[in-house]
Design an enzyme around this catalytic site. Structure first.
Site, mmCIF file in Angstrom:
data_model
loop_
_atom_site.group_PDB
_atom_site.id
_atom_site.type_symbol
_atom_site.label_atom_id
_atom_site.label_comp_id
_atom_site.label_asym_id
_atom_site.label_seq_id
_atom_site.Cartn_x
_atom_site.Cartn_y
_atom_site.Cartn_z
ATOM 1 N N TRP A 133 0.811 -1.221 0.000
ATOM 2 C CA TRP A 133 0.000 0.000 0.000
ATOM 3 C C TRP A 133 0.846 1.273 0.000
ATOM 4 C CZ3 TRP A 133 -5.319 0.328 2.791
ATOM 5 C CH2 TRP A 133 -6.189 -0.617 2.229
ATOM 6 N N LYS A 134 2.155 1.129 0.211
ATOM 7 C CA LYS A 134 3.046 2.306 0.251
ATOM 8 C C LYS A 134 2.491 3.321 1.251
ATOM 9 C CE LYS A 134 4.572 1.103 -4.318
ATOM 10 N NZ LYS A 134 5.106 1.490 -5.611
ATOM 11 N N HIS A 165 12.841 -2.312 -1.117
ATOM 12 C CA HIS A 165 12.021 -1.809 -2.223
ATOM 13 C C HIS A 165 12.784 -0.673 -2.914
ATOM 14 C CE1 HIS A 165 8.826 0.217 -4.411
ATOM 15 N NE2 HIS A 165 8.161 -0.916 -4.344
ATOM 16 N N GLY A 176 1.472 -2.722 -6.251
ATOM 17 C CA GLY A 176 1.344 -1.421 -5.593
ATOM 18 C C GLY A 176 -0.045 -0.859 -5.803
ATOM 19 N N GLY A 177 -0.157 0.073 -6.756
ATOM 20 C CA GLY A 177 -1.392 0.825 -6.981
ATOM 21 C C GLY A 177 -2.650 -0.026 -7.030
HETATM 22 P P1 PGA Z 1 2.888 -0.726 -8.877
HETATM 23 O O1 PGA Z 1 3.988 -0.863 -7.698
HETATM 24 O O2 PGA Z 1 2.103 -2.015 -8.878
HETATM 25 O O3 PGA Z 1 2.065 0.455 -8.484
HETATM 26 O O4 PGA Z 1 3.661 -0.548 -10.136
HETATM 27 C C1 PGA Z 1 4.649 -2.073 -7.454
HETATM 28 C C2 PGA Z 1 5.574 -1.929 -6.270
HETATM 29 O O5 PGA Z 1 6.237 -0.898 -6.136
HETATM 30 O O6 PGA Z 1 5.665 -2.854 -5.426
#
Ligand code: PGA
Length: 250
Positions: free
Chosen positions: A12-13, A97, A233-234
């Site tokens: 989820w960052k 990461h 991620g997104g």
């Molecule tokens: P993303 O990010 O799916 O938004 O490209 C992947 C990640 O950084 O783990």
């Protein structure tokens, strides 16, 4: 040793508030993939690990974190230890990461030290590697990834404590994805490196692909040889999208 267990992990960052627990609950309600088909993991920001772990307790979803400090405790303002994350309910910790490597200058040595901290708590480290666009353009993808793996992955790595995530930096958050052949080639090289270093045990370590994974490309990416799941991620922020990716394992 057996082949690796598939893992679909959401990163989820720096997104999510306590109200976002609704997305987690929606995901729990949707998932029909069984634990035998794939493990499912959500890594929210530190502030939500404990609440998410509580909500997911009776489900098949596990909760992880996005980073930890290499030390167990002490004078490190703003940092968090693997033991604290375990205490909050995390089963996995993403380390190295590319956003940590870039934003915080983390080296392979730093990532290696963090991996040992994760192992020390009997948690699983998701160790991220991947080349930049410049490195790819000059044909350095395989040597860059190989040196990140040899520098970041400890000798004690095995299928229970380590997952590798191959994430080309230029594919993260950009909507761009390498060709199937490029993904196949890098994952094959990673597998060979793991087997040459760890013997049969290297066959069991899961290798995830990450970088712009979406419901529309997940099935294709996940069917590539030596791709044992995804780091997302997104598209992990919305239950519908993430469930659409998990669907690749149904
Ligand atoms: P993303 O990010 O799916 O938004 O490209 C992947 C990640 O950084 O783990």
């Amino acid at each position: 040793m057996g082949s690796p267990k598939a893992l679909v992990a959401g990163n989820w960052k720096m997104n999510g508030l306590h109200a976002s627990i609704e997305e987690l609950e929606a995901l729990i309600a949707k998932i029909t993939v069984t634990p035998a088909q794939a493990d499912i993991l959500i890594c929210p920001p530190f502030t939500l690990v404990s609440a998410f772990a509580g909500s997911a307790e009776d489900s098949h979803i596990r909760i992880g974190a996005q980073d930890c400090h290499a030390e167990a405790k002490g004078a490190h303002t703003g940092d968090i230890s693997a033991e604290m994350l375990k205490d909050a309910g995390a089963s996995h910790i993403i380390i190295g990461h590319s956003e940590r490597r870039t934003d915080h200058g983390e080296s392979n040595e730093d990532v290696h030290a963090k991996a040992l901290a994760v192992y020390g708590q009997n948690l699983c480290a998701i160790i991220c590697v991947g080349e930049t666009e410049e490195e790819r353009d000059v044909g350095d993808t395989l040597p860059v990834v190989a040196s990140q793996i040899s520098g970041s992955v400890p000798d004690a790595a095995d299928r229970n404590n380590t997952v590798i995530a191959y994430e080309p930096v230029w594919a993260i958050g950009t909507g761009r994805v390498p060709s199937e052949e490029d993904v196949r080639q890098v994952h094959k090289a990673i597998r060979e490196q793991l087997v040459s270093r760890f013997g049969d045990a290297g066959e069991g370590i899961a290798i995830l692909y990450g970088g712009s994974v979406k419901p529309s490309n997940a099935k294709t990416l996940m069917s590539i040889e030596n791709v044992n799941g995804a780091l997302v991620g997104g598209a992990s922020l919305k239950a519908d999208d993430f469930d659409g990716i998990i669907d690749a394992y149904r």
